[in-house]
Design a protein around this motif. Structure first.
Motif, PDB file in Angstrom:
ATOM      1  N   CYS A 149       0.847  -1.187   0.000  1.00 55.32           N
ATOM      2  CA  CYS A 149       0.000   0.000   0.000  1.00 55.32           C
ATOM      3  C   CYS A 149       0.884   1.239   0.000  1.00 55.32           C
ATOM      4  CB  CYS A 149      -0.899  -0.003   1.228  1.00 55.32           C
ATOM      5  SG  CYS A 149      -1.977   1.430   1.295  1.00 55.32           S
ATOM      6  N   HIS A 160      -5.088   1.288   8.633  1.00 54.23           N
ATOM      7  CA  HIS A 160      -6.378   1.691   8.072  1.00 54.23           C
ATOM      8  C   HIS A 160      -7.143   0.474   7.542  1.00 54.23           C
ATOM      9  CE1 HIS A 160      -4.758   0.914   4.107  1.00 54.23           C
ATOM     10  NE2 HIS A 160      -3.682   1.574   4.468  1.00 54.23           N
ATOM     11  N   CYS A 208       0.221   4.846   5.196  1.00 52.84           N
ATOM     12  CA  CYS A 208       1.157   3.726   5.283  1.00 52.84           C
ATOM     13  C   CYS A 208       2.586   4.205   5.059  1.00 52.84           C
ATOM     14  CB  CYS A 208       0.803   2.647   4.256  1.00 52.84           C
ATOM     15  SG  CYS A 208      -0.694   1.769   4.684  1.00 52.84           S
ATOM     16  N   CYS A 219      -0.445   4.447   0.180  1.00 51.72           N
ATOM     17  CA  CYS A 219      -1.180   5.629   0.617  1.00 51.72           C
ATOM     18  C   CYS A 219      -0.315   6.423   1.592  1.00 51.72           C
ATOM     19  CB  CYS A 219      -2.520   5.249   1.231  1.00 51.72           C
ATOM     20  SG  CYS A 219      -2.425   4.624   2.907  1.00 51.72           S
TER      21      CYS A 219
HETATM   22 ZN   LIG Z   1      -2.315   2.370   3.171  1.00 50.29          ZN
END
Ligand SMILES: [Zn+2]
Length: 85
Positions: free
Chosen positions: A22, A83, A27, A24
């Motif tokens: 991930c 998340h 992260c 994002c």
């Molecule tokens: Zn993430």
């Protein structure tokens, strides 16, 4: 230190080995924070100190050492993302 780790994290995440991870912001920031927890802080108060720290962490051995810590942080965050997907 933080700046160096951020650059290395972004470089690793952009690489082919971490395509499934991930990427994002949360992260990515977790990886940076977790990596920094495993790395002794280097405070650079002057421009000269700053350059010395950069130089130190540009050495291949130090790079390897840093990358190892960042990679283990990457795996922890990937396994336990904070998340919901
Ligand atoms: Zn993430």
């Amino acid at each position: 230190m933080e700046e160096i780790v951020e650059v290395l994290v972004d470089t690793l995440l952009a690489g082919p080995e971490y395509q499934t991870f991930c990427k994002c912001k949360k992260c990515r920031n977790d990886v940076v924070a977790l990596s920094l927890n495993n790395i002794p802080p280097q405070y650079a108060t002057t421009q000269q100190n700053r350059e010395r720290v950069y130089e130190l962490y540009s050495k291949p051995d130090m790079r390897k050492w840093l990358n190892k810590r960042i990679i283990s942080a990457l795996h922890v965050v990937n396994k336990y993302p904070k998340h919901n997907i």
